[in-house]
Design a protein around this motif. Structure first.
Motif, PDB file in Angstrom:
ATOM      1  N   UNK A 168       0.824  -1.209   0.000  1.00 36.42           N
ATOM      2  CA  UNK A 168       0.000   0.000   0.000  1.00 36.42           C
ATOM      3  C   UNK A 168       0.854   1.254   0.000  1.00 36.42           C
ATOM      4  N   UNK A 169       1.924   1.246   0.784  1.00 39.85           N
ATOM      5  CA  UNK A 169       2.794   2.421   0.833  1.00 39.85           C
ATOM      6  C   UNK A 169       3.425   2.689  -0.525  1.00 39.85           C
ATOM      7  N   UNK A 170       3.789   1.646  -1.240  1.00 42.58           N
ATOM      8  CA  UNK A 170       4.462   1.816  -2.526  1.00 42.58           C
ATOM      9  C   UNK A 170       3.611   2.595  -3.517  1.00 42.58           C
ATOM     10  N   UNK A 171       2.383   2.127  -3.776  1.00 44.42           N
ATOM     11  CA  UNK A 171       1.598   2.814  -4.807  1.00 44.42           C
ATOM     12  C   UNK A 171       1.029   4.143  -4.313  1.00 44.42           C
ATOM     13  N   UNK A 386       6.061  11.373   4.868  1.00 44.57           N
ATOM     14  CA  UNK A 386       5.040  11.300   5.912  1.00 44.57           C
ATOM     15  C   UNK A 386       4.144  10.081   5.718  1.00 44.57           C
ATOM     16  N   UNK A 387       3.825   9.755   4.460  1.00 39.91           N
ATOM     17  CA  UNK A 387       3.034   8.559   4.178  1.00 39.91           C
ATOM     18  C   UNK A 387       3.775   7.318   4.676  1.00 39.91           C
ATOM     19  N   UNK A 388       5.060   7.261   4.395  1.00 40.60           N
ATOM     20  CA  UNK A 388       5.872   6.127   4.850  1.00 40.60           C
ATOM     21  C   UNK A 388       5.897   6.056   6.377  1.00 40.60           C
ATOM     22  N   UNK A 389       6.083   7.210   7.030  1.00 37.52           N
ATOM     23  CA  UNK A 389       6.131   7.242   8.493  1.00 37.52           C
ATOM     24  C   UNK A 389       4.789   6.841   9.092  1.00 37.52           C
ATOM     25  N   UNK A 390       3.686   7.290   8.478  1.00 35.93           N
ATOM     26  CA  UNK A 390       2.351   6.917   8.959  1.00 35.93           C
ATOM     27  C   UNK A 390       2.164   5.410   8.904  1.00 35.93           C
TER      28      UNK A 390
END
Length: 506
Positions: A168-171, A386-390
């Motif tokens: 999910x994080x990738x796309x 931030x998306x990755x950290x979330x």
């Protein structure tokens, strides 16, 4: 453990999602493209995005699990939740889409900063609250994904979380809302058609609704009643008339003002979509929700009759839908297809939540409060980080799953309702709502939800959902403080279409 065919189909599904992210990355030229897909979402992409942002892992796993545990008295949820999509599009969406396009809003916090003339304070508080409630909600989504992957591949909980996080994080990171909206369209269509196909078949395998109701009534006659009597006599018997009143407000209004839902209205291409989108979103979700709840009833009967055995897990009832699908699937090919359906449901909200957290931190906190001079490239980089950290934080928090997935989701929605509903409604429809009034409402709602939520969980059970107390406190705070503080300028009130109407006055 999944057979080779199921494994291949799921891997192909994951690769398609990542491929969509790669395609979407080529369309991103600026921050608006990443956050709002260039305000270009067509009618069906926008409508399905609204449905899927609400239709989460709770829909398949939480709703069926709740149906398994509590029976018909929780059927009202199947009206309240679809109504949230219609409420958001109609009551919030029409105005926010119009003034958002005219004033260049990228987030709900942009609206707060403009309407209440609070560039830092209200924007900052709402941003922190938005990130907090989104993380709570996100933990529930990753827990749901983990349940599915454990069921499919027989892996450990932590391994399932890592796999889900990576995909999910990738796309989401590489494609922004373009990727989220198009993957959500695919996931949403798979979910809708899949549930409509499998649920009636499973209900028939359990003997039909008449037989299901007969069996449920032998367990507890109140399982087939419209609500449970007061006082509450068992943990599953919480849906009393007074609780259902608070439940309606919680789900219909609380979900409507959730940051990952309400921000979607800013991305629609045309205002005319808001005429029919509320009705279509409501009807689509209504059908899906009723069928999934009936699946929970059916699985309870199949368990009682010894045809299905739930796993020995603290949240065993949340496995109802996936075990029901496994029981009803006539062959491996159908089984593999429905494995993808379940994954689509639990992933369709997760990506939107992660993007919302990244957007709030990068745009509202980093760009508009900490570093106004930051370039578009820098903001995009911060958003992706931030998306990755979330993802990392929520995966850590999801290591110990809740007893019932639905309870965790309701807690997150309760905080959303308490924090955002009153400032949004007051800002849009009451010209007397002031900056300090909105701040007071948000603070009282956020703190109140923590206090009343803690009291209900650890001191004594409240007769209604805790959020009814905290949102009432927020409403009182908005009114009282606004009456005694400086009003916002008429110019700003006109620019933000503030008043007791939905459409702009001519």
């Amino acid at each position: 453990m999944a057979d080779p065919m199921t494994f291949v189909i799921i891997i192909f599904y994951f690769l398609v999602l990542i491929g969509i992210g790669a395609w979407a990355s080529r369309k991103i030229m600026n921050t608006e493209d990443y956050i709002l897909a260039g305000r270009s979402l067509g009618f069906w992409v926008f409508t399905i995005l609204m449905v899927a942002s609400i239709c989460s892992g709770m829909t398949l796993l939480g709703v069926s699990g709740l149906g398994y545990a509590s029976g018909w008295p929780t059927i009202w949820e199947q009206i309240f939740v679809p109504a949230a999509a219609a409420f958001c599009i109609t009551i919030f969406g029409m105005k926010l889409h119009t003034v958002g396009r005219e004033n260049g809003y990228l987030t709900l916090e942009d609206y707060f900063a403009h309407r209440f003339e609070s560039v830092k304070h209200l924007r900052g508080l709402s941003a922190i609250a938005g990130i907090t409630v989104s993380l709570i909600y996100l933990v529930g989504q990753y827990t749901a994904i983990s349940i599915v992957l454990i069921w499919l591949f027989g892996i450990e909980h932590w391994q399932a979380l890592i796999i889900a996080g990576i995909i999910i994080t990738t796309y989401t990171v590489i494609g922004g809302l373009y990727a989220v909206s198009w993957t959500t369209l695919i996931q949403g269509l798979i979910l809708i058609f899949g549930v409509v196909a499998i649920a009636p078949f499973l209900i028939m395998r359990a003997g039909g609704l008449t037989h299901i109701n007969e069996v449920l009534s032998t367990i507890d006659p109140n399982l087939v009643a419209p609500w449970y009597p007061t006082p509450v006599y068992a943990g599953y018997a919480f849906a009393t008339p007074e609780f259902l009143f608070s439940f309606a407000i919680l789900l219909m209004v609380g979900l409507a003002c959730a940051p990952h839902v309400i921000n979607n209205v800013l991305a629609a291409k045309e205002t005319k979509y808001f005429k029919w989108s509320p009705l279509i979103a409501f009807l689509i979700y209504l059908v899906v929700m009723f069928l999934v709840k009936f699946v929970g009833f059916a699985v309870r009967v199949l368990v009682e009759e010894g045809q299905i055995i739930l796993p020995e897990a603290i949240n065993a009832q949340d496995f109802s839908f996936i075990l029901g699908v496994e029981f009803a699937a006539p062959n491996m090919l159908i089984w593999a297809f429905f494995a993808v359906i379940v994954l689509a449901a639990v992933m369709s909200t997760t990506d939107r939540l992660m993007l919302t957290i990244g957007t709030i931190f990068s745009w509202d906190i980093y760009k508009n409060i900490l570093h106004p001079e930051a370039s578009t490239k820098k903001v995009l980089t911060i958003s992706k980080a931030s998306v990755f950290l979330a993802a990392v934080i929520s995966l850590i928090l999801a290591i110990n799953p809740p007893e019932m997935l639905a309870w965790l989701i309701w807690m997150g929605i309760g905080v959303m309702l308490s924090t955002f509903a009153i400032p949004i409604l007051g800002g849009l429809y009451w010209r007397g709502a002031t900056t300090k009034g909105a701040l007071a409402a948000m603070v009282c709602g956020l703190i109140g939800s923590g206090v009343f939520g803690y009291y209900h969980q650890y001191v004594a059970k409240l007769p209604v959902h805790f959020s009814l107390y905290s949102v009432t406190l927020a409403l009182i705070a908005l009114i009282i403080v606004s009456l005694f503080t400086t009003k916002n300028s008429e110019k700003v009130l006109d620019e933000t279409m503030t008043g007791w109407y939905i459409f702009r006055k001519k």
